[in-house]
Design an enzyme around this catalytic site. Structure first.
Site, PDB file in Angstrom:
ATOM      1  N   THR A 197    -107.809  65.184 -60.520  1.00 15.75           N
ATOM      2  CA  THR A 197    -108.078  65.672 -61.865  1.00 15.75           C
ATOM      3  C   THR A 197    -108.366  67.177 -61.854  1.00 15.75           C
ATOM      4  O   THR A 197    -108.817  67.710 -60.842  1.00 15.75           O
ATOM      5  CB  THR A 197    -109.322  64.884 -62.355  1.00 15.75           C
ATOM      6  N   ARG A 225    -105.582  51.737 -69.086  1.00 14.95           N
ATOM      7  CA  ARG A 225    -106.891  52.082 -68.499  1.00 14.95           C
ATOM      8  C   ARG A 225    -107.278  53.519 -68.876  1.00 14.95           C
ATOM      9  O   ARG A 225    -106.470  54.430 -68.757  1.00 14.95           O
ATOM     10  CB  ARG A 225    -106.819  51.940 -66.977  1.00 14.95           C
ATOM     11  N   VAL A 226    -108.503  53.698 -69.302  1.00 14.30           N
ATOM     12  CA  VAL A 226    -109.018  55.045 -69.540  1.00 14.30           C
ATOM     13  C   VAL A 226    -110.239  55.223 -68.648  1.00 14.30           C
ATOM     14  O   VAL A 226    -111.137  54.371 -68.630  1.00 14.30           O
ATOM     15  CB  VAL A 226    -109.408  55.240 -71.032  1.00 14.30           C
ATOM     16  N   GLY A 227    -110.264  56.313 -67.902  1.00 11.45           N
ATOM     17  CA  GLY A 227    -111.386  56.572 -66.994  1.00 11.45           C
ATOM     18  C   GLY A 227    -112.448  57.434 -67.656  1.00 11.45           C
ATOM     19  O   GLY A 227    -112.538  57.539 -68.880  1.00 11.45           O
ATOM     20  N   ASP A 228    -113.222  58.100 -66.825  1.00 20.80           N
ATOM     21  CA  ASP A 228    -114.317  58.929 -67.313  1.00 20.80           C
ATOM     22  C   ASP A 228    -113.852  60.214 -67.984  1.00 20.80           C
ATOM     23  O   ASP A 228    -114.512  60.732 -68.887  1.00 20.80           O
ATOM     24  CB  ASP A 228    -115.207  59.343 -66.126  1.00 20.80           C
ATOM     25  N   THR A 248    -114.984  64.897 -61.520  1.00 18.44           N
ATOM     26  CA  THR A 248    -113.813  64.273 -60.920  1.00 18.44           C
ATOM     27  C   THR A 248    -114.276  63.207 -59.930  1.00 18.44           C
ATOM     28  O   THR A 248    -115.385  63.299 -59.402  1.00 18.44           O
ATOM     29  CB  THR A 248    -112.919  65.317 -60.220  1.00 18.44           C
ATOM     30  N   GLY A 249    -113.437  62.209 -59.706  1.00 14.78           N
ATOM     31  CA  GLY A 249    -113.794  61.125 -58.791  1.00 14.78           C
ATOM     32  C   GLY A 249    -113.500  59.778 -59.429  1.00 14.78           C
ATOM     33  O   GLY A 249    -112.728  59.714 -60.389  1.00 14.78           O
ATOM     34  N   GLY A 251    -113.500  57.145 -61.812  1.00 12.90           N
ATOM     35  CA  GLY A 251    -113.908  57.119 -63.214  1.00 12.90           C
ATOM     36  C   GLY A 251    -114.862  55.998 -63.540  1.00 12.90           C
ATOM     37  O   GLY A 251    -115.835  56.182 -64.284  1.00 12.90           O
TER      38      GLY A 251
HETATM   39  N1  ASP Z   1    -111.882  60.710 -62.744  1.00 12.28           N
HETATM   40  C1  ASP Z   1    -110.483  60.444 -62.851  1.00 12.28           C
HETATM   41  C2  ASP Z   1    -110.279  59.055 -63.380  1.00 12.28           C
HETATM   42  O1  ASP Z   1    -110.966  58.149 -62.946  1.00 12.28           O
HETATM   43  C3  ASP Z   1    -109.742  60.588 -61.566  1.00 12.28           C
HETATM   44  C4  ASP Z   1    -110.004  61.861 -60.807  1.00 12.28           C
HETATM   45  O2  ASP Z   1    -110.983  62.541 -61.039  1.00 12.28           O
HETATM   46  O3  ASP Z   1    -109.193  62.235 -59.957  1.00 12.28           O
HETATM   47  O4  ASP Z   1    -109.422  58.874 -64.202  1.00 12.28           O
END
Ligand code: ASP
Length: 341
Positions: A197, A225-228, A248-249, A251
């Site tokens: 991200t 799917r929707v992440g953070d 980032t990381g 989600g």
């Molecule tokens: N945080 C993002 C997600 O889970 C992925 C990422 O940070 O690389 O969608």
């Protein structure tokens, strides 16, 4: 009557803009602008390190040219993130990870620290630069978040560039997707494309603070799917009273601790400390401690990995991650660019 005289200073100050207007004089105190960007926190492979660094450098160049000439933090984060989205080494826009259907599905957010208003869009398959749509939503939409077809219709109605879904797919991601979809031990096949991200936080000379995040999400995620990343407080938060954050990381883990807002709260109350050792408490700034405490909390409460960047409201940059690597860059006080992976 004599005209007002405007004296303009550039310096880092606690209060962002101050006017003193005594009859004949007006003094406008301008802040020194600040900018920090990231390109994801994962096990970034050696082969991708140079491209990640140069992507961050280009993003700083785009954002800083706006800030240094008196432009707005909103323009700066949009310009920086547009560069990162167009750079295939990052998981955002062109070159995003593919979902389980083999399609790119992007999310993005931008947040205004003054109004606490965000513009956010998720599950986009046809928007070339999701951050540009997030900005339009911030500025032109009565709502703060739009998803999927409705978001793309809003994009079209507001002149944001659409593209064919295939135009966002790179060969490298298509090959990774094919490897993943052939084998149940999919995690093994994720090796080698763990770039992430992207995000940016900027403060302009008028003290306006914006934070932004853009992502293609996680590899082989379920469609929808929707992440953070596009969620206010999770992947991004900005409050001009305190600072702005982009995360980032994983989600699903970041959402559990509402990491961006939690970090901003740590900035507000630097005495709140999770798991700090005596050795760490000495010389770190409040910004460093807030970043580190948030990542400690992520590890402690979710056992997950991730990273974040922040600017406090005085423009001090800080970052933390518990992954092997994070790609990031910021503009140092002397105006030089620092990038690292
Ligand atoms: N945080 C993002 C997600 O889970 C992925 C990422 O940070 O690389 O969608």
């Amino acid at each position: 009557m004599r005209p007002l005289l405007h004296f303009v200073f550039t310096l880092r100050v606690n209060s962002t803009v101050a006017w003193t207007n005594r009859h004949r004089f007006a003094i406008l105190i301008l802040m020194k602008p600040s900018l920090i960007v990231h390109g994801g926190a994962w096990d970034i492979p050696d082969e991708a390190v140079d491209a990640c660094k140069s992507g961050c450098h280009h993003a700083l160049t785009a954002g800083w040219s706006i800030l240094a000439s008196g432009g707005s933090a909103l323009d700066a984060v949009e310009a920086a993130i547009t560069i990162l989205e167009d750079e295939p080494v990052f998981d955002a826009g062109y070159g995003s990870h593919l979902n389980a259907d083999g399609r790119v599905e992007c999310d993005a957010i931008v947040m205004d620290g003054a109004t606490l208003r965000a513009g956010s869009a998720a599950a986009l398959q046809r928007v070339k630069n999701p951050i540009q749509l997030a900005r339009k939503i911030l500025e032109k939409c009565p709502h703060m978040m739009l998803v999927a077809e409705g978001a793309e219709r809003f994009a079209k109605d507001h002149g944001v560039k659409l593209c064919a879904p295939e135009e966002l797919v790179t060969e490298a991601e298509w090959e990774a997707y094919l490897r993943c979809s052939k084998d149940k031990h999919a995690a093994e096949h994720h090796r080698g494309h763990e770039q992430g991200t992207v995000g940016a936080v900027a403060i302009d000379q008028n003290g306006h603070l914006f934070a932004a995040t853009s992502t293609g999400g996680t590899c082989c995620k379920l469609p929808g799917r929707v992440g953070d990343s596009p969620l206010i407080g999770c992947g991004c938060y900005a409050d001009s009273e305190v600072g702005g954050v982009s995360c980032t990381g994983y989600g699903e883990a970041i959402m559990k601790i509402v990491m961006a807002k939690t970090t901003v709260d740590f900035l507000r109350r630097p005495a709140i400390c999770v798991d700090r050792t005596a050795a760490q408490s000495c010389n770190d700034s409040a910004a460093d401690l807030a970043a580190r405490d948030a990542i400690h909390l992520l590890a402690k409460r979710t056992h997950a990995t991730g990273g974040l960047i922040l600017l406090d409201c005085h423009g001090n940059p800080a970052l933390a991650f518990n992954t092997p690597r994070m790609a990031y860059g910021y503009v140092a006080p002397d105006g030089s660019f620092f990038t690292a992976v």
